[in-house]
Every structure is written in C-alpha cells, then in structure tokens.
Scaffold this motif. Structure first.
Motif, PDB file in Angstrom:
ATOM      1  N   ASN A 136      36.117 -20.773  -8.240  1.00  0.00           N
ATOM      2  CA  ASN A 136      35.653 -19.487  -8.491  1.00  0.00           C
ATOM      3  C   ASN A 136      35.093 -19.179  -6.921  1.00  0.00           C
ATOM      4  OD1 ASN A 136      35.751 -19.420 -11.339  1.00  0.00           O
ATOM      5  ND2 ASN A 136      33.931 -20.433 -11.516  1.00  0.00           N
ATOM      6  N   ASP A 137      34.019 -18.983  -6.422  1.00  0.00           N
ATOM      7  CA  ASP A 137      33.544 -18.610  -5.376  1.00  0.00           C
ATOM      8  C   ASP A 137      32.811 -19.851  -4.557  1.00  0.00           C
ATOM      9  OD1 ASP A 137      34.277 -15.831  -5.826  1.00  0.00           O
ATOM     10  OD2 ASP A 137      32.346 -15.548  -6.398  1.00  0.00           O
ATOM     11  N   VAL A 138      33.113 -21.003  -4.948  1.00  0.00           N
ATOM     12  CA  VAL A 138      32.643 -22.305  -4.453  1.00  0.00           C
ATOM     13  C   VAL A 138      33.690 -23.116  -3.715  1.00  0.00           C
ATOM     14  CG1 VAL A 138      31.588 -24.520  -4.854  1.00  0.00           C
ATOM     15  CG2 VAL A 138      30.969 -22.417  -6.145  1.00  0.00           C
ATOM     16  N   TYR A 139      33.491 -23.285  -2.369  1.00  0.00           N
ATOM     17  CA  TYR A 139      34.514 -23.831  -1.735  1.00  0.00           C
ATOM     18  C   TYR A 139      33.899 -25.433  -1.034  1.00  0.00           C
ATOM     19  CZ  TYR A 139      36.733 -19.195  -1.887  1.00  0.00           C
ATOM     20  OH  TYR A 139      37.303 -18.250  -2.199  1.00  0.00           O
ATOM     21  N   THR A 140      34.562 -26.328  -1.419  1.00  0.00           N
ATOM     22  CA  THR A 140      33.975 -27.744  -0.827  1.00  0.00           C
ATOM     23  C   THR A 140      35.217 -28.286  -0.234  1.00  0.00           C
ATOM     24  OG1 THR A 140      33.073 -27.838  -3.149  1.00  0.00           O
ATOM     25  CG2 THR A 140      33.083 -29.862  -1.988  1.00  0.00           C
ATOM     26  N   VAL A 141      34.597 -29.185   1.058  1.00  0.00           N
ATOM     27  CA  VAL A 141      35.628 -29.709   1.933  1.00  0.00           C
ATOM     28  C   VAL A 141      34.712 -31.288   2.221  1.00  0.00           C
ATOM     29  CG1 VAL A 141      36.020 -29.790   4.341  1.00  0.00           C
ATOM     30  CG2 VAL A 141      36.469 -27.827   2.870  1.00  0.00           C
ATOM     31  N   ASN A 142      35.524 -32.276   2.043  1.00  0.00           N
ATOM     32  CA  ASN A 142      35.259 -33.560   2.447  1.00  0.00           C
ATOM     33  C   ASN A 142      35.858 -33.997   3.736  1.00  0.00           C
ATOM     34  OD1 ASN A 142      35.710 -36.738   1.258  1.00  0.00           O
ATOM     35  ND2 ASN A 142      33.615 -35.970   2.062  1.00  0.00           N
ATOM     36  N   PHE A 143      35.164 -34.711   4.558  1.00  0.00           N
ATOM     37  CA  PHE A 143      35.839 -35.374   5.519  1.00  0.00           C
ATOM     38  C   PHE A 143      35.169 -36.721   5.543  1.00  0.00           C
ATOM     39  CE2 PHE A 143      35.840 -37.012   9.961  1.00  0.00           C
ATOM     40  CZ  PHE A 143      36.832 -36.160  10.569  1.00  0.00           C
ATOM     41  N   LEU A 144      35.950 -37.788   5.280  1.00  0.00           N
ATOM     42  CA  LEU A 144      35.937 -39.004   5.252  1.00  0.00           C
ATOM     43  C   LEU A 144      36.284 -39.823   6.554  1.00  0.00           C
ATOM     44  CD1 LEU A 144      34.600 -41.726   3.752  1.00  0.00           C
ATOM     45  CD2 LEU A 144      36.569 -41.543   2.370  1.00  0.00           C
ATOM     46  N   HIS A 145      35.602 -40.593   7.327  1.00  0.00           N
ATOM     47  CA  HIS A 145      36.053 -41.522   8.396  1.00  0.00           C
ATOM     48  C   HIS A 145      35.790 -42.932   8.091  1.00  0.00           C
ATOM     49  CE1 HIS A 145      36.057 -43.599  12.229  1.00  0.00           C
ATOM     50  NE2 HIS A 145      36.756 -42.725  12.593  1.00  0.00           N
ATOM     51  N   THR A 146      36.703 -43.724   8.012  1.00  0.00           N
ATOM     52  CA  THR A 146      36.466 -45.404   7.777  1.00  0.00           C
ATOM     53  C   THR A 146      37.649 -46.070   7.912  1.00  0.00           C
ATOM     54  OG1 THR A 146      36.438 -46.554   5.640  1.00  0.00           O
ATOM     55  CG2 THR A 146      37.808 -44.697   5.312  1.00  0.00           C
ATOM     56  N   ASP A 147      37.417 -47.460   8.146  1.00  0.00           N
ATOM     57  CA  ASP A 147      38.384 -48.308   8.679  1.00  0.00           C
ATOM     58  C   ASP A 147      39.404 -48.756   7.073  1.00  0.00           C
ATOM     59  OD1 ASP A 147      37.514 -48.725  11.159  1.00  0.00           O
ATOM     60  OD2 ASP A 147      36.303 -50.564  10.541  1.00  0.00           O
ATOM     61  N   LEU A 148      38.982 -48.220   6.035  1.00  0.00           N
ATOM     62  CA  LEU A 148      39.805 -48.406   4.847  1.00  0.00           C
ATOM     63  C   LEU A 148      40.933 -47.533   4.981  1.00  0.00           C
ATOM     64  CD1 LEU A 148      37.069 -48.598   2.260  1.00  0.00           C
ATOM     65  CD2 LEU A 148      38.059 -50.518   3.496  1.00  0.00           C
ATOM     66  N   SER A 149      42.298 -48.270   4.763  1.00  0.00           N
ATOM     67  CA  SER A 149      43.463 -47.439   4.795  1.00  0.00           C
ATOM     68  C   SER A 149      44.042 -47.348   3.385  1.00  0.00           C
ATOM     69  CB  SER A 149      44.459 -48.367   5.834  1.00  0.00           C
ATOM     70  OG  SER A 149      44.734 -49.420   5.187  1.00  0.00           O
ATOM     71  N   GLU A 150      43.518 -48.086   2.328  1.00  0.00           N
ATOM     72  CA  GLU A 150      44.054 -47.995   1.221  1.00  0.00           C
ATOM     73  C   GLU A 150      43.446 -47.169  -0.016  1.00  0.00           C
ATOM     74  OE1 GLU A 150      47.142 -49.406   0.459  1.00  0.00           O
ATOM     75  OE2 GLU A 150      47.396 -49.672   2.411  1.00  0.00           O
ATOM     76  N   ILE A 151      42.642 -46.082   0.498  1.00  0.00           N
ATOM     77  CA  ILE A 151      41.996 -45.235  -0.469  1.00  0.00           C
ATOM     78  C   ILE A 151      42.814 -44.130  -0.951  1.00  0.00           C
ATOM     79  CG2 ILE A 151      40.296 -43.448  -0.642  1.00  0.00           C
ATOM     80  CD1 ILE A 151      38.555 -44.588   1.384  1.00  0.00           C
ATOM     81  N   SER A 152      42.901 -43.998  -2.267  1.00  0.00           N
ATOM     82  CA  SER A 152      43.658 -43.245  -2.986  1.00  0.00           C
ATOM     83  C   SER A 152      43.348 -41.541  -2.843  1.00  0.00           C
ATOM     84  CB  SER A 152      43.655 -43.378  -4.525  1.00  0.00           C
ATOM     85  OG  SER A 152      44.348 -42.764  -5.315  1.00  0.00           O
ATOM     86  N   LEU A 153      44.281 -40.972  -2.350  1.00  0.00           N
ATOM     87  CA  LEU A 153      44.186 -39.471  -2.044  1.00  0.00           C
ATOM     88  C   LEU A 153      44.025 -38.736  -3.277  1.00  0.00           C
ATOM     89  CD1 LEU A 153      46.685 -38.055   0.877  1.00  0.00           C
ATOM     90  CD2 LEU A 153      44.297 -38.370   0.871  1.00  0.00           C
ATOM     91  N   SER A 154      44.571 -39.180  -4.571  1.00  0.00           N
ATOM     92  CA  SER A 154      44.396 -38.498  -5.479  1.00  0.00           C
ATOM     93  C   SER A 154      43.028 -38.741  -6.122  1.00  0.00           C
ATOM     94  CB  SER A 154      45.683 -38.644  -6.638  1.00  0.00           C
ATOM     95  OG  SER A 154      45.767 -40.188  -6.857  1.00  0.00           O
ATOM     96  N   LYS A 155      42.629 -39.795  -5.944  1.00  0.00           N
ATOM     97  CA  LYS A 155      41.291 -40.114  -6.612  1.00  0.00           C
ATOM     98  C   LYS A 155      40.217 -39.542  -5.713  1.00  0.00           C
ATOM     99  CE  LYS A 155      42.482 -44.747  -8.408  1.00  0.00           C
ATOM    100  NZ  LYS A 155      42.220 -46.181  -8.692  1.00  0.00           N
ATOM    101  N   VAL A 156      40.401 -39.476  -4.659  1.00  0.00           N
ATOM    102  CA  VAL A 156      39.241 -38.837  -3.827  1.00  0.00           C
ATOM    103  C   VAL A 156      39.348 -37.294  -4.037  1.00  0.00           C
ATOM    104  CG1 VAL A 156      38.995 -37.832  -1.196  1.00  0.00           C
ATOM    105  CG2 VAL A 156      39.479 -40.446  -1.696  1.00  0.00           C
ATOM    106  N   SER A 157      40.624 -36.675  -4.156  1.00  0.00           N
ATOM    107  CA  SER A 157      40.873 -35.372  -4.640  1.00  0.00           C
ATOM    108  C   SER A 157      40.135 -35.027  -6.051  1.00  0.00           C
ATOM    109  CB  SER A 157      42.367 -34.818  -4.744  1.00  0.00           C
ATOM    110  OG  SER A 157      42.531 -34.733  -3.284  1.00  0.00           O
ATOM    111  N   ASN A 158      40.257 -35.673  -6.835  1.00  0.00           N
ATOM    112  CA  ASN A 158      39.482 -35.672  -8.288  1.00  0.00           C
ATOM    113  C   ASN A 158      38.108 -35.730  -7.938  1.00  0.00           C
ATOM    114  OD1 ASN A 158      41.929 -35.535  -9.591  1.00  0.00           O
ATOM    115  ND2 ASN A 158      42.134 -37.850 -10.099  1.00  0.00           N
ATOM    116  N   GLU A 159      37.440 -36.525  -7.341  1.00  0.00           N
ATOM    117  CA  GLU A 159      36.181 -36.609  -7.183  1.00  0.00           C
ATOM    118  C   GLU A 159      35.543 -35.355  -6.248  1.00  0.00           C
ATOM    119  OE1 GLU A 159      33.819 -38.831  -8.231  1.00  0.00           O
ATOM    120  OE2 GLU A 159      35.540 -39.638  -9.213  1.00  0.00           O
ATOM    121  N   ILE A 160      36.137 -35.021  -5.317  1.00  0.00           N
ATOM    122  CA  ILE A 160      35.879 -33.781  -4.786  1.00  0.00           C
ATOM    123  C   ILE A 160      35.948 -32.424  -5.467  1.00  0.00           C
ATOM    124  CG2 ILE A 160      36.416 -32.016  -2.751  1.00  0.00           C
ATOM    125  CD1 ILE A 160      35.205 -34.840  -1.942  1.00  0.00           C
ATOM    126  N   ALA A 161      37.056 -32.483  -6.581  1.00  0.00           N
ATOM    127  CA  ALA A 161      36.961 -31.637  -7.461  1.00  0.00           C
ATOM    128  C   ALA A 161      35.714 -31.301  -8.417  1.00  0.00           C
ATOM    129  CB  ALA A 161      38.284 -31.365  -8.052  1.00  0.00           C
TER     130      ALA A 161
END
Length: 407
Positions: free
Chosen positions: A100-125
């Motif tokens: 709708n009219d809600v826009y959300t952005v997440n910036f995550l900086h970490t040493d972890l290289s194996e975080i799942s992009l799809s899982k992170v996207s689902n959490e931000i959604a």
C-alpha cells in the motif's frame, strides 16, 4: 556460541519505514538501529537532526522503470577494502518491501555470509505488513488534530522497535535465517550473461556537517565545508565502463519484454548497485567502518509482478587490477522454458570455466567460445554510458570477438 552480537562492530542492522500520507504531506518516517552502543548513540543523534531527515526518505528507491515489471526484493553484497581485493571483510544484505503506502528497507552488515536472502525478504515483508496494520489501526482511532503526528509516530516507533528486535535476534542469536533446505519451485533457466568491465573509483568527499554536501576530488583536503563540517572520504563507487551482452539465439521468441534495447536489458545490473543515498547515510553513521570499503553485489532476488516468478542475478568477479574489475552477471529466470536456454543447474560449471578463461588472458569473446555458451550470440563491447544509443541487440562478428577496448 553467539559470535554476532550487538557489541561486535561487524553487526549493524538498520530498518527504515516510510509511509505516504497524501500529496501535500511529508512521509512519516520511523527507523530503528541495532548494533554497537557507540554507533547506536550516533544514530539516535543523526535520526533526530531535522536537516538530515532527507537521508531517511527512501521511497525513491522503489521506483520501477523496467517494462517487464521485475521488482528487486533483496541483494547480498561482499565488502572489500579499497585497493585490497584479497580482503573480503564482511557481507551486506539489502532488502526492501512495499505494501500500500508503506515502504520498508533493511540494511544488514554482518560477518555472516550464509544468510538466506529469501528468508530475510520474507521477514522484511512481514515487518512491512505489520507496520501497515499499526498505521491503519492508529489512524482509524485518531481524529485529524494537532496531536495526530505525535501519537502515530510513537506507535510506529514502538512497533518497529519490537519487530526489529525480534528480527535482529533471529539473525544474531537464533540463526534461523541462515541458508538451509528451502522450497524449490519451477527450475530456473539461464537467460542472459553480462560481461562488464568496471573501475573502482574513490574521489568523492562527504561533508559530515549539516549540509550533506558531496564534492569530487578536492584539492585541499584540510578545508572545511561552508557549513563548518569536516570532509571525509566517501565510500568508493563502481563505475560500469563497458558491457558485452551474451544471449540465446531465439531471444526474440523467448523474452516477453516489449523492448530488447541494450540499455533496458542492462538495467537489471544497474539496479543492484548500492544506492548512493544509503552509501551517504552509512558513511555519516559510521565513516570509519564504511569510508574505505568497496561494496560489490553477489546475488540479487527479483520477482515478476505479473506472474510472481523468480528472477535472480548471480555475479562473479575477476580482479584485473586493484582498481579494475571484470563482472560476470548471470540472469536466471523461472518464466521461460525453451530449447535454446540452459538450466541453471549448469551455472556453477559455466561460471567456473568462463572465469578461468578470462584469467588465462582470453578476451571476453574468446572466453565464451570456449564455454558451454559458445552457441549463444554476443554483442560487441559497448560503453555503458552510450547504451541508450543502441536500439537493438547487435550480434558480435567473428572478427571482433568481444574484446574489451582500453579507455
């Protein structure tokens, strides 16, 4: 044992929400930061500075110009120290969601290289959906009066803090967002390869005062800005110089796009470069951490608004010199199935052989001819800044097999 906690400077997690309220009202903004205490304190000061509010306006990052209605969901970046490509320091995950009219952005900086992009996207959604619910609930209860903005801002801040705290816990302690067995749907097909020559440039300075002014190549680094702020080197930027596009013979029959202009096709690569606004924001927040770092995309997830299919951009690199790099950006897509396409299952082998060919001093064209993509078409090396001059894909000739030209 937890190796990624809020005392570790490698772990920075920022969530920003913008809410459109009407044509004549400024967006409502809420932002929460999770990380080291000293940077947390700096962030609180930064977020309360009226003159810096534009840094938290991120709706402009959601503009979609692609005719295919392909929407960028998330990108994983690798971080290198400038002119030291062997120092792979950390990873950055950038995700965005609009509802709708809600826009959300997440910036995550970490040493972890194996975080799942799809899982992170689902959490931000999910966070975006929850914030949308909070906003609708509060506005339904509050009349239009002078206390409206204060009341809803408090509700948004409180809701975003709780949601963000749980999300940060999932990353830094529970580790439930790491890659693992994920559901598989339609098999993606390799549809395009972009072979890009790029340069890494660090010639910009950011004023750390009240104006956010960015200057290029100051002669006297000791001079302060007119606003009284001190200049600091801004993070290096990637200049995409030249590109050769490798594509299947039947692309006209395969693609559903109305336009196959090189400029529009190449936009998928330009879309995944770190937005300048976020570079400025994080240099203001932690210049010592980001000011000398090169951020290069590794993988990006898109989805089709029309069909909800999955489109991915997988990027490989070959460092030609300390400030010169070759990018190999492969597009995989679940929308298409055609005899001229190659299954993404073969992608690791294709990536390996093309990179090795280039390492062995072969031109881009020669590298393709010695790979599994040898039957595909390839454009000449085109200057990125002049791509708009080409209205269609032009197949490479055997006489000029995709070699890069020197600038």
């Amino acid at each position: 044992m937890d190796t990624t906690n809020n005392s570790d400077k490698s772990h920075l997690n920022l969530i920003i929400t913008n809410i459109l309220r009407g044509e004549y009202d400024l967006p409502l903004q809420a932002a929460k930061f999770f990380g080291p205490e000293d940077i947390q304190n700096d962030f609180v000061k930064l977020a309360n500075e009226e003159n810096l509010m534009d840094l938290f306006e991120l709706i402009s990052l959601f503009k979609e110009n692609r005719e295919e209605n392909i929407v960028l969901d998330s990108v994983q970046y690798a971080e290198w120290e400038f002119k030291k490509p062997e120092t792979n320091l950390a990873h950055i995950y950038l995700s965005k969601n609009s509802l709708n009219d809600v826009y959300t952005v997440n910036f995550l900086h970490t040493d972890l290289s194996e975080i799942s992009l799809s899982k992170v996207s689902n959490e931000i959604a999910f966070i975006g959906q929850a914030i949308n619910g909070i906003y609708r609930r509060v506005t339904a209860k509050i009349n239009d009066n002078s206390e409206f903005s204060i009341a809803i801002k408090d509700e948004l801040d409180n809701g975003l803090y709780k949601l963000g705290k749980f999300y940060n816990w999932q990353i830094s302690e529970e580790r439930s967002l790491m890659r693992g067995s994920e559901k598989t749907g339609l098999s993606p097909m390799l549809t395009t390869l972009f072979m890009v020559k790029a340069s890494i440039i660090q010639d910009e300075y950011l004023c750390m005062g009240t104006c956010n002014r960015v200057l290029i190549s100051r002669e006297d680094e000791g001079i302060s800005c007119e606003c009284g702020g001190e200049y600091r080197l801004l993070s290096p930027h990637i200049n995409l110089d030249q590109v050769s596009i490798v594509y299947p013979n039947s692309i006209q029959d395969i693609s559903t796009s109305k336009s196959l202009e090189p400029k529009k096709i190449f936009q998928i690569v330009e879309d995944v470069m770190m937005p300048k606004k976020l570079v400025i924001l994080f240099n203001r927040l932690a210049n010592d951490l980001f000011g000398n770092k090169v951020l290069l995309p590794i993988i990006a997830n898109f989805h089709s608004k029309a069909t909800n299919d999955s489109v991915k951009l997988i990027v490989d690199y070959f460092w030609k010199a300390e400030d010169e790099i070759y990018l190999f950006a492969y597009v995989t897509d679940t929308r298409y199935s055609h005899i001229d396409l190659i299954s993404a299952v073969s992608l690791p082998m294709i990536m390996r052989e093309i990179k090795e060919n280039v390492k062995n001093q072969l031109s881009f064209g020669e590298a393709i001819q010695k790979s599994k993509l040898k039957d595909w078409n390839q454009t000449p090396s085109l200057k990125v800044k002049q791509l708009s001059e080409y209205k269609e894909l032009v197949k490479e000739t055997n006489a000029n097999a995709g070699g890069m030209t020197d600038e």
